[in-house]
Design a protein around this motif. Structure first.
Motif, PDB file in Angstrom:
ATOM      1  N   THR A  31      -1.824  48.218  -7.657  1.00  0.00           N
ATOM      2  CA  THR A  31      -0.704  47.384  -7.180  1.00  0.00           C
ATOM      3  C   THR A  31      -1.108  46.601  -5.935  1.00  0.00           C
ATOM      4  O   THR A  31      -0.898  45.384  -5.844  1.00  0.00           O
ATOM      5  N   TRP A  71       5.220  52.224  -7.525  1.00  0.00           N
ATOM      6  CA  TRP A  71       5.835  50.969  -7.069  1.00  0.00           C
ATOM      7  C   TRP A  71       7.328  50.933  -7.396  1.00  0.00           C
ATOM      8  O   TRP A  71       8.110  50.325  -6.659  1.00  0.00           O
ATOM      9  N   THR A 108       9.712  50.280  -4.299  1.00  0.00           N
ATOM     10  CA  THR A 108      10.177  48.894  -4.169  1.00  0.00           C
ATOM     11  C   THR A 108      11.595  48.679  -4.694  1.00  0.00           C
ATOM     12  O   THR A 108      12.404  48.017  -4.046  1.00  0.00           O
ATOM     13  N   TYR A 125       3.341  47.941 -14.275  1.00  0.00           N
ATOM     14  CA  TYR A 125       3.167  47.082 -13.103  1.00  0.00           C
ATOM     15  C   TYR A 125       4.114  45.877 -13.145  1.00  0.00           C
ATOM     16  O   TYR A 125       4.383  45.321 -14.218  1.00  0.00           O
TER      17      TYR A 125
END
Lengths: 112, 189
Positions: free
Chosen positions: B72, A92, A96, A59
């Motif tokens: 997230t 992610w 991203t 993360y």
């Protein structure tokens, strides 16, 4: 040099390579200055493309993404080439980080 | 940025407001989080991972991917609520509603007028056709003006995941503060 905390590890002990692993969810872009100083230093000292291996980074919050993006903008200013090595099984990262390529034409994204 | 004076309950964003009817009767999990911004920051991650584990405990298909996405998003929403709370109201409420292939996550906090205006500005930007370019522009501007906050969290969620976000803003009488309810619908398969 290696920064090791309960949550994450940043390893810059190999020339032209940084490895970041674990989970980084710090409170603000400012709070990333100290841990990401290793990336800035490695970028200054790089003799070729700087590889940033994120494949074990589970993360990174939006403050961290902003901080990483600021380093990419600085790399563009200094004409330093970079490569982000990302893990396609961590959602992610693919969603991203791929868009950060628009910040610097010499930023490469390699998917593992 | 346009300053919006709030004197009645208003709703902003790209979430269908009618979806909110009866929603709070279906709450699966609710939590009150008293928090000190810097000392307790790690609790954002702990709570988001707990909520994520709770949501995905009985899932079998794509569990790892859904867990990563939910954690997230939920972490970003909790961080957002805490960062934008008024200093004397260091407590946020969070609610989770589990529907079929959809999770509704609600944060409630008390915010001063400046933060409320920033939120309205972001909510209006959710309707923009190219959110990715807005995110990159914010990053470049933040770099140029050395701004402390990233302000890309909500746009990032809206751009990268199957989410819709709405904000219900209720002015608090005789103060310059507002109650903010941020409602996020997260769809998954």
């Amino acid at each position: 040099m290696i920064i090791k905390t309960e949550d994450y590890i940043i390893d810059s002990s190999i020339l032209n390579k940084i490895t970041i692993s674990g989970s980084m969810r710090l409170p603000s872009p400012l709070s990333y200055d100290q841990p990401f100083s290793l990336i800035k230093k490695a970028l200054e000292e790089s003799t070729t493309i700087l590889d940033i291996d994120l494949t074990d980074l589970e993360y990174l919050n939006s403050s961290g993404i902003t901080s990483l993006a600021r380093i990419i903008i600085q790399a563009r200013k200094d004409d330093k080439e970079m490569k982000l090595i990302i893990n396609k099984t961590i959602p992610w990262q693919d969603k991203t980080l791929s868009s950060l390529k628009n910040l610097w034409e010499k930023l490469h994204i390699e998917t593992n | 940025m346009k300053q919006t004076k709030i004197n009645k309950i208003t709703f902003w964003g790209n979430l269908d407001e009618s979806k909110l009817k009866y929603l709070k009767n279906k709450i699966s999990l609710s939590f009150k989080m008293p928090i000190k911004h810097t000392e307790d920051w790690k609790k954002c991650s702990i709570i988001s991972n707990f909520f994520t584990d709770y949501c995905t405990s009985s899932m079998f298909k794509n569990k790892k991917e859904i867990k990563s996405i939910l954690s997230t998003i939920i972490n970003e929403l909790i961080e957002n609520a805490i960062k934008h709370s008024y200093k004397d109201y260091n407590e946020i409420n969070i609610f989770l509603i589990n529907l079929d292939n959809e999770i509704i996550f609600i944060t409630e906090n008390i915010a001063p007028q400046d933060n409320t205006n920033n939120l309205i500005h972001t909510m209006n930007q959710l309707k923009h056709s190219n959110i990715e370019s807005l995110i990159l522009n914010r990053i470049k501007n933040n770099f140029m003006y050395n701004q402390e906050n990233s302000e890309i969290g909500l746009l990032n969620i809206a751009n990268n995941y199957r989410t819709t976000i709405g904000a219900r803003i209720t002015p608090i009488e005789k103060t310059k503060l507002n109650k903010i309810e941020l409602i996020t619908s997260i769809k998954y398969e």
